[in-house]
Write an enzyme that holds these catalytic residues in place. Structure first.
Site, PDB file in Angstrom:
ATOM      1  N   HIS A  24      20.831  -6.925  27.369  1.00  0.00           N
ATOM      2  CA  HIS A  24      21.106  -6.497  28.746  1.00  0.00           C
ATOM      3  C   HIS A  24      22.561  -6.732  29.157  1.00  0.00           C
ATOM      4  O   HIS A  24      22.869  -7.307  30.198  1.00  0.00           O
ATOM      5  CB  HIS A  24      20.102  -7.056  29.767  1.00  0.00           C
ATOM      6  N   HIS A  78       7.475 -17.667  30.297  1.00  0.00           N
ATOM      7  CA  HIS A  78       8.452 -16.844  31.028  1.00  0.00           C
ATOM      8  C   HIS A  78       8.018 -15.383  30.951  1.00  0.00           C
ATOM      9  O   HIS A  78       7.593 -14.913  29.892  1.00  0.00           O
ATOM     10  CB  HIS A  78       9.827 -17.054  30.370  1.00  0.00           C
ATOM     11  N   GLU A  80       9.901 -12.591  31.388  1.00  0.00           N
ATOM     12  CA  GLU A  80      10.856 -11.587  30.894  1.00  0.00           C
ATOM     13  C   GLU A  80      10.365 -10.991  29.572  1.00  0.00           C
ATOM     14  O   GLU A  80       9.782 -11.684  28.736  1.00  0.00           O
ATOM     15  CB  GLU A  80      12.240 -12.221  30.734  1.00  0.00           C
ATOM     16  N   ASP A  82      11.436 -10.037  26.742  1.00  0.00           N
ATOM     17  CA  ASP A  82      11.744 -10.488  25.376  1.00  0.00           C
ATOM     18  C   ASP A  82      10.726 -11.539  24.907  1.00  0.00           C
ATOM     19  O   ASP A  82      10.545 -11.724  23.706  1.00  0.00           O
ATOM     20  CB  ASP A  82      13.183 -11.030  25.269  1.00  0.00           C
ATOM     21  N   HIS A 145      15.504 -19.366  34.384  1.00  0.00           N
ATOM     22  CA  HIS A 145      16.341 -18.597  35.258  1.00  0.00           C
ATOM     23  C   HIS A 145      15.601 -17.525  36.070  1.00  0.00           C
ATOM     24  O   HIS A 145      16.252 -16.752  36.796  1.00  0.00           O
ATOM     25  CB  HIS A 145      17.468 -17.955  34.440  1.00  0.00           C
ATOM     26  N   ASP A 164      13.807 -20.407  27.777  1.00  0.00           N
ATOM     27  CA  ASP A 164      15.222 -20.015  27.763  1.00  0.00           C
ATOM     28  C   ASP A 164      16.180 -21.208  27.797  1.00  0.00           C
ATOM     29  O   ASP A 164      17.305 -21.111  27.293  1.00  0.00           O
ATOM     30  CB  ASP A 164      15.520 -19.063  28.922  1.00  0.00           C
ATOM     31  N   TYR A 192      25.206 -18.870  26.212  1.00  0.00           N
ATOM     32  CA  TYR A 192      23.899 -18.623  26.827  1.00  0.00           C
ATOM     33  C   TYR A 192      23.851 -19.235  28.224  1.00  0.00           C
ATOM     34  O   TYR A 192      23.414 -18.605  29.197  1.00  0.00           O
ATOM     35  CB  TYR A 192      22.786 -19.207  25.946  1.00  0.00           C
ATOM     36  N   HIS A 223      14.876 -18.814  22.126  1.00  0.00           N
ATOM     37  CA  HIS A 223      15.819 -18.073  21.267  1.00  0.00           C
ATOM     38  C   HIS A 223      16.593 -19.065  20.399  1.00  0.00           C
ATOM     39  O   HIS A 223      16.966 -20.145  20.870  1.00  0.00           O
ATOM     40  CB  HIS A 223      16.860 -17.323  22.111  1.00  0.00           C
TER      41      HIS A 223
END
Ligand SMILES: Cc1cc2nc3c(=O)[nH]c(=O)nc-3n(C[C@H](O)[C@H](O)[C@H](O)COP(=O)(O)O)c2cc1C
Length: 391
Positions: A24, A78, A80, A82, A145, A164, A192, A223
């Protein structure tokens, strides 16, 4: 497609995204991984997932260990995509599984993947879920986040699945922090933090404080590599970043059409160097925004320059300022500069943006067309004095 053991009965079953170069808008020069973890106990538990196009590979790893239909809990730390993108695919296979998530996680997942009637268990901070010999304890980390973020702690094994937080975009065969060059891993963790976590530093501080009371053998993020040998290093770095500790470092960030603004940039560089401040020249034409803000993370001085183009800024500078305002680093000293032809609006646009960031500003520098040697000397002298005033 082998699973990688973290501890007995606990495996990394995620996938490496070797080709990822843009996440992104964040440049991921080293690629990335989507980390999913499997805990084999009386109630088989999967923690987070991968992007849908990597689901088959993840399934190959899972299937080598268990029958995926027997998964009983899927922890969604999370929302999101991904991490959650493959959740509908997993739930199609593990039909009796319950999704364990925060209240905001539940809302977010149902808003993303509409029309699903999944079993869901909403957890609060400090709530525990027993899966047999092991217990998960949850820590909600809202706005680190997204509103839904949480971390899951496996009490008996002392593993924190942090999603994250503490992550880094690195594609590698190696899975642990002691298997790669630590400087590179910390650099990616810094990038990051600067690009994803920075606006939420106050909340990061609170989260670290809360986590400081639990023993941690491993931090397994969403990640990149798993921290097992350098946990103190990454927590120390997070403490510094969250505390907004800057160095006596100046970034001179600019773009230029005919190099007049660049001449001003070099005069500024000399002035900062004279004051014993290390400088970094960053021409936005050649540097990616996500790398620039990585440098912003620990720089005390941020100078931003643009010539005037059509009564405005160069688009590269405009984009940088928009990105910077969103990430909102605090307590920096700023300086706006640039060359112009007639109206000269660019410098006041930069100034306004730096003020919006809340920066303390040095006097702006605005030169019509090409600065000559006298003007460059004046810029040098004036900036030297301005720096000296700030100590
Ligand atoms: C396409 C173009 C549009 C410009 N528009 C403006 C303008 O609207 N207002 C102004 O003051 N100068 C304008 N200028 C003049 C430049 O700001 C001036 O040439 C300046 O010295 C360029 O600085 P640089 O060498 O750092 O690019 C324009 C220049 C170009 C090439």
């Amino acid at each position: 497609m082998k699973p990688i053991p973290l501890k007995e009965g606990i495996y990394w079953v995620g996938e490496v995204d070797w080709d990822l170069r843009n996440f992104h808008g964040y440049s991921t020069n080293r690629g990335s991984t989507y980390n999913s973890y499997l805990v084999i106990d009386e109630k088989i538990t999967l923690i987070d997932g991968v992007r849908p196009y990597l689901f088959d590979k993840m399934m190959q790893r899972l299937s080598s260990l268990i029958d995926p239909a027997s998964i009983q809990y899927v922890i969604a730390n999370h929302v999101e995509m991904d991490h959650s993108g493959s959740l509908p695919l997993i739930m199609d296979i593990a039909k009796n599984a319950t999704i364990v998530t925060s209240l905001n996680g539940q809302k977010g997942l149902l808003a993303h993947y509409k029309g699903n009637d999944w079993n869901m268990k909403v957890v609060q901070t400090d709530e525990e879920v027993n899966i047999g010999k092991r217990t998960f304890r949850f820590f909600l980390t809202p706005m680190v986040h997204w509103p839904d973020n949480m971390a899951s702690y496996l009490v008996e094994d002392k593993i924190l699945f942090s999603n994250d937080a503490f992550g880094q975009h690195i594609a590698s065969h190696e899975r642990f922090d002691d298997e790669l060059y630590l400087g590179a891993v910390i650099e990616e963790a810094k990038k990051y933090y600067a690009n994803i976590v920075l606006p939420y530093s106050m909340l990061v501080k609170k989260t670290i404080e809360k986590l400081s009371h639990i023993p941690i053998d491993m931090i397994a993020p969403g990640h990149g590599i798993v921290w097992r040998s350098h946990i103190k290093n990454i927590i120390d770095e997070y403490n510094k970043w969250a505390a907004n500790q800057t160095k006596n470092k100046c970034l001179i960030i600019y773009d230029t059409m005919w190099k007049s603004t660049e001449k001003i940039a070099h005069a500024l560089q000399n002035a900062f160097n004279h004051g014993g401040i290390s400088t970094k020249m960053i021409n936005l034409r050649y540097n990616h925004l996500s790398d620039v803000v990585t440098d912003v993370l620990d720089a005390r001085f941020i100078c931003v320059g643009s010539p005037t183009l059509n009564s405005n800024l160069l688009p590269t500078v405009s984009a940088f300022l928009t990105y910077l305002k969103g990430l909102s680093p605090k307590d920096r000293i700023g300086l706006a500069f640039g060359s112009y032809g007639w109206g000269g609006q660019s410098v006041s646009h930069v100034e306004d943006a730096l003020k919006e960031c809340g920066f303390d500003l040095l006097e702006s520098i605005k030169i019509q067309y090409i600065p000559d040697e006298t003007q460059l000397q004046e810029i040098y002298e004036k900036t030297k004095q301005e720096i000296a005033k700030r100590g």
